[in-house]
Enzyme design. Structure first.
Site, PDB file in Angstrom:
ATOM      1  N   ASP A 109      -1.264   8.729  -1.298  1.00 49.05           N
ATOM      2  CA  ASP A 109      -1.212   9.900  -2.181  1.00 49.05           C
ATOM      3  C   ASP A 109      -2.031  10.977  -1.485  1.00 49.05           C
ATOM      4  OD1 ASP A 109      -2.014  11.876  -3.980  1.00 49.05           O
ATOM      5  OD2 ASP A 109      -2.691  10.471  -5.530  1.00 49.05           O
ATOM      6  N   HIS A 137       0.856  -1.191   0.000  1.00 46.71           N
ATOM      7  CA  HIS A 137       0.000   0.000   0.000  1.00 46.71           C
ATOM      8  C   HIS A 137       0.888   1.236   0.000  1.00 46.71           C
ATOM      9  CE1 HIS A 137      -3.589  -2.389   1.128  1.00 46.71           C
ATOM     10  NE2 HIS A 137      -2.784  -3.046   1.950  1.00 46.71           N
ATOM     11  N   HIS A 174      -8.301  -0.277  -4.257  1.00 44.33           N
ATOM     12  CA  HIS A 174      -7.951   0.038  -2.864  1.00 44.33           C
ATOM     13  C   HIS A 174      -8.805   1.190  -2.336  1.00 44.33           C
ATOM     14  CE1 HIS A 174      -3.953  -2.164  -2.041  1.00 44.33           C
ATOM     15  NE2 HIS A 174      -4.535  -2.742  -3.072  1.00 44.33           N
ATOM     16  N   MET A 214      -9.747   2.774   1.436  1.00 39.56           N
ATOM     17  CA  MET A 214      -8.496   3.479   1.725  1.00 39.56           C
ATOM     18  C   MET A 214      -8.503   4.926   1.278  1.00 39.56           C
ATOM     19  SD  MET A 214      -5.433   0.733   1.361  1.00 39.56           S
ATOM     20  CE  MET A 214      -4.348   1.531   2.535  1.00 39.56           C
ATOM     21  N   GLU A 248     -28.364  25.511   0.043  1.00 41.21           N
ATOM     22  CA  GLU A 248     -29.273  24.421   0.399  1.00 41.21           C
ATOM     23  C   GLU A 248     -28.577  23.063   0.280  1.00 41.21           C
ATOM     24  OE1 GLU A 248     -31.482  24.910  -3.883  1.00 41.21           O
ATOM     25  OE2 GLU A 248     -32.479  23.610  -2.453  1.00 41.21           O
ATOM     26  N   THR A 249     -27.774  22.927  -0.782  1.00 36.25           N
ATOM     27  CA  THR A 249     -27.059  21.672  -1.056  1.00 36.25           C
ATOM     28  C   THR A 249     -25.722  22.065  -1.648  1.00 36.25           C
ATOM     29  OG1 THR A 249     -29.125  20.513  -1.545  1.00 36.25           O
ATOM     30  CG2 THR A 249     -27.140  19.521  -2.430  1.00 36.25           C
ATOM     31  N   HIS A 265     -27.941  14.212  -1.205  1.00 28.48           N
ATOM     32  CA  HIS A 265     -29.266  14.501  -1.748  1.00 28.48           C
ATOM     33  C   HIS A 265     -29.517  13.891  -3.127  1.00 28.48           C
ATOM     34  CE1 HIS A 265     -33.147  16.453  -2.195  1.00 28.48           C
ATOM     35  NE2 HIS A 265     -33.054  16.858  -0.950  1.00 28.48           N
ATOM     36  N   HIS A 275      -3.520  14.662  -1.516  1.00 31.01           N
ATOM     37  CA  HIS A 275      -3.807  15.748  -2.448  1.00 31.01           C
ATOM     38  C   HIS A 275      -3.289  17.094  -1.944  1.00 31.01           C
ATOM     39  CE1 HIS A 275      -7.345  13.441  -4.562  1.00 31.01           C
ATOM     40  NE2 HIS A 275      -6.206  12.761  -4.564  1.00 31.01           N
ATOM     41  N   HIS A 290     -26.583  17.614   2.039  1.00 30.77           N
ATOM     42  CA  HIS A 290     -27.740  18.472   2.326  1.00 30.77           C
ATOM     43  C   HIS A 290     -28.177  18.185   3.756  1.00 30.77           C
ATOM     44  CE1 HIS A 290     -31.709  20.390   1.560  1.00 30.77           C
ATOM     45  NE2 HIS A 290     -32.170  19.442   2.345  1.00 30.77           N
ATOM     46  N   HIS A 332      -5.416   9.165  -0.194  1.00 28.47           N
ATOM     47  CA  HIS A 332      -5.873   7.803  -0.507  1.00 28.47           C
ATOM     48  C   HIS A 332      -4.712   6.923  -0.900  1.00 28.47           C
ATOM     49  CE1 HIS A 332      -5.582   8.309  -4.964  1.00 28.47           C
ATOM     50  NE2 HIS A 332      -5.846   9.570  -4.684  1.00 28.47           N
ATOM     51  N   CYS A 333      -4.930   5.644  -0.885  1.00 28.82           N
ATOM     52  CA  CYS A 333      -3.938   4.685  -1.335  1.00 28.82           C
ATOM     53  C   CYS A 333      -3.960   4.679  -2.855  1.00 28.82           C
ATOM     54  CB  CYS A 333      -4.281   3.305  -0.780  1.00 28.82           C
ATOM     55  SG  CYS A 333      -3.030   2.058  -1.153  1.00 28.82           S
TER      56      CYS A 333
END
Ligand SMILES: [Cu+2]
Lengths: 291, 373
Positions: B115, B112, B163, B168, B297-298, B324, B117, B273, B152-153
């Site tokens: 990464d 594994h 993965h 992950m 709202e969303t 939503h 971001h 939401h 994440h992996c």
């Protein structure tokens, strides 16, 4: 208090009197091989403090459901166990019940789940036919009576000035009734023990359909019902807590505005109508004449 | 299996060689060691800081394990950071150095990596962090951009999506040193923070339609990829399983409190939401160098990102927090609940009259048209 009767229905049917006659017998003999054997528990009549299902209002404002002393007036015979997947299967094979969704995945020797109220009704009709007895879903009152100490009162305090109180109280109460450590999935019969009447798996993780509709009752100042709106498209499912479920739903879910705890699984058990010797005889004569 | 394992081991060796120069560099900054906590909670942190940059140390232990993902008891071969889906959230400030140890215990079966971001270069650290079972690696990166970011992996090729949809992924939040602002320079403070990690899961079914379980992740691989390629998840869950943030585990808040909700989705779009609520300030892309949107709202979470929303609850009650797409919410599991205590505000809402039978003669909403000229 409770008298336990183990009624082997197939055996009971063997005693069918000559009056049962040809057409009825042929129906039974077709069904005899298929008729599941139901273990029954018979309860004497009695009363209990009970809060009816549904909503209550007084002068246009929501109020807590009134607590009343109610009960059953005739002895009640109810299945000790919930209906098994194998038994439901026989009804499906007979063409009288709808097949379960493939994903319901019930094992034959465990309670049937993933059944709607309509499915349960179809099963009761078929089961009555093959046994020659009258079987039906219990009412909510009957279920509460049978459940005894396993019945969960839902008399949350209603504060008409603060609708959140009741929502929070209900949510917290229902959440507290869930055992996070318990196994999920459908468990073998008896996994949730028996209650004081010897009835199995009440308030486990399978909720049970009742015959009771969703009713909103308007009360007068004295607490007497003055008007009611009934919606039989929603029936009461009983279990760890009371649930209001649309009658064609097989798998209840939470979400949206219904932010409560949904029944984990939906199943059922049936009660047998108490038949006097006279009514039993009449039913058979009628069946014979109809033939 | 054999070929993949060998290839991954090769990649790991290459990664370690590349990593060597990074260890040589010494940074003379104060260090802080953080113990991570399981979601939806977030470790204690300063919202703003007057102190200078430091090196913040974290430890992430990879755990491959079976998890139950719904009420039906469906068993799932999960891969996790620190044993939870999603992995824990890390919080630092802009300019801090994040130094984490990634541990792959020998009880695991696969290689594994991670990464992030929020990191710059070498595949967000993925190229420098590939660890086989029985290995660990230490990586340091500088947090140069503010916002909530997915990690994440990403162990290469078809292993990457598999993965990720096996659990992950997690979140790191880099706060501005002066804290969050409303877009007009006014500081924003939160009283509580919750971290909702959403996962789309793809569980194979047998010919009867029942979910299949497998003895190990490797055994589940071929069937799972087949389901993944249809792009139709069998489960969309918050915090690792259907209902994980409901009932006794519902999130809590009080009327008048500002609640910061970080919502990450490493693979697929989502649209949070609050039923009966709003987003007062929303960094839809999750990045604090942009002004927050207000009064939403969303909001939209792009797959592979984390959104941040701040909301002050104004009414008590049970609030559902949903994706939503309501099919994903109700049928597939993307529902959480907030239990909010406080005083009901009649001015905001009142049930003027409880439901009652329709008054006679008022059944029709449309008035009978008058026969006038
Ligand atoms: Cu991995």
């Amino acid at each position: 208090m409770a008298i336990t009767l183990v009624t082997k229905l197939a055996v009971a049917l063997a005693f069918a009197s000559p009056l049962a006659a040809a057409p009825f017998v042929s129906e039974i003999s077709a069904g005899r091989a298929e008729a599941p054997v139901a273990e029954l528990v018979e309860l004497a009549s009695g009363t209990m403090p009970y809060r009816a299902a549904g909503e209550f209002t007084r002068a246009g404002r929501p109020v807590t459901a009134p607590l009343a002393r109610v009960g059953v007036t005739v002895p009640l015979a109810i299945m000790k166990h919930q209906v098994a997947a194998a038994d439901y299967r026989r009804c499906v094979d007979a063409g009288a019940c709808k097949p379960l969704a493939a994903a319901a995945g019930a094992e034959p020797d465990r309670p049937v789940v993933g059944v709607s109220w309509r499915d349960a009704e179809a099963y009761a009709a078929w089961f009555s036919r093959v046994t020659g007895e009258r079987w039906r879903l219990p009412t909510d009152t009957e279920w509460a009576f049978v459940a005894g100490s396993r019945f969960s009162d839902d008399g949350d305090v209603v504060d008409a000035d603060d609708p959140s109180r009741r929502a929070l109280a209900r949510y917290t109460r229902e959440a507290a009734l869930k055992d996070d450590g318990e196994e999920r999935g459908v468990m073998p019969f008896g996994s949730f023990g028996t209650n004081e009447h010897g009835i199995s798996d009440l308030a486990g993780n399978v909720w049970e359909w009742t015959a009771t509709c969703y009713v909103r009752t308007a009360l007068d100042d004295a607490g007497a019902a003055i008007a009611a709106t009934t919606n039989c498209g929603v029936r009461i499912a009983e279990g760890r807590h009371r649930a209001y479920v649309t009658d064609f739903v097989r798998d209840a879910r939470a979400g949206g505005c219904a932010a409560g705890v949904p029944p984990t699984h939906l199943g059922f058990r049936l009660v047998r109508e108490q038949a006097t010797w006279g009514s039993w005889l009449m039913a058979r004569i009628t069946a014979w004449r109809a033939g | 299996m054999m070929t993949r394992r060998t290839a991954l081991a090769g990649a790991a060796i290459a990664a370690l060689m590349l990593a060597t120069p990074a260890f040589a560099q010494k940074l003379d900054l104060p260090r802080q060691k953080i113990n991570l906590v399981a979601p939806p909670f977030v470790h204690a942190h300063e919202q703003a800081t007057k102190a200078g940059p430091k090196i913040v140390e974290f430890r992430l232990v990879i755990e491959e394990k079976e998890m139950v993902i719904d009420e039906q008891g469906t068993k799932f071969q999960a891969m996790t950071f620190n044993g939870s889906m999603p992995g824990p959230m890390m919080v630092v400030h802009e300019g801090d150095y994040v130094e984490f140890t990634l541990v792959n215990p020998d009880t695991n079966t696969m290689a594994h990596n991670i990464d992030l971001h929020a990191a710059t270069g070498a595949g967000g650290g993925g190229e420098l962090t590939m660890v086989n079972p029985g290995e660990q690696v230490v990586l340091r990166f500088k947090a140069t951009r503010t916002g909530a970011f997915v990690y994440h992996c990403a162990p290469g090729g078809p292993m990457i999506p598999w993965h990720v949809v096996s659990g992950m992924s997690g979140t790191i939040m880099v706060l501005p040193r002066e804290g969050l602002k409303d877009g007009n320079g006014k500081p924003l403070r939160y009283d509580r923070i919750y971290y909702v990690g959403e996962h789309d899961l793809y569980v194979p079914r047998d010919d009867k339609g029942n979910f299949k379980s497998y003895p190990s992740a490797g055994d589940a691989y071929t069937d799972t990829v087949e389901v993944m390629r249809k792009l139709t998840p069998t489960h969309v869950v918050f915090n690792g399983s259907v209902g994980a943030l409901t009932g006794k585990n519902a999130m809590e808040a009080k009327v008048g409190e500002n609640v910061l909700i970080v919502h990450s989705q490493a693979n697929r779009d989502s649209r949070p939401h609050i039923i009966g609520g709003h987003g007062d300030y929303v960094w839809e892309t999750g990045k604090f160098s942009n002004r927050p949107e207000t009064g939403l709202e969303t909001w939209f979470v792009r797959g592979g990102s984390a959104a941040v929303a701040m909301y002050k609850f104004r009414q008590p009650g049970v609030f559902a927090y949903v994706n939503h797409n309501l099919i994903e919410a109700v049928e597939l599991g993307a529902v959480a609940h907030f239990k909010v205590e406080g005083q009901w505000d009649d001015d905001l809402m009142t049930q003027v009259k409880a439901p009652e039978p329709i008054a006679p003669g008022k059944q029709s909403a449309v008035a009978t048209p008058a026969h006038g000229h």
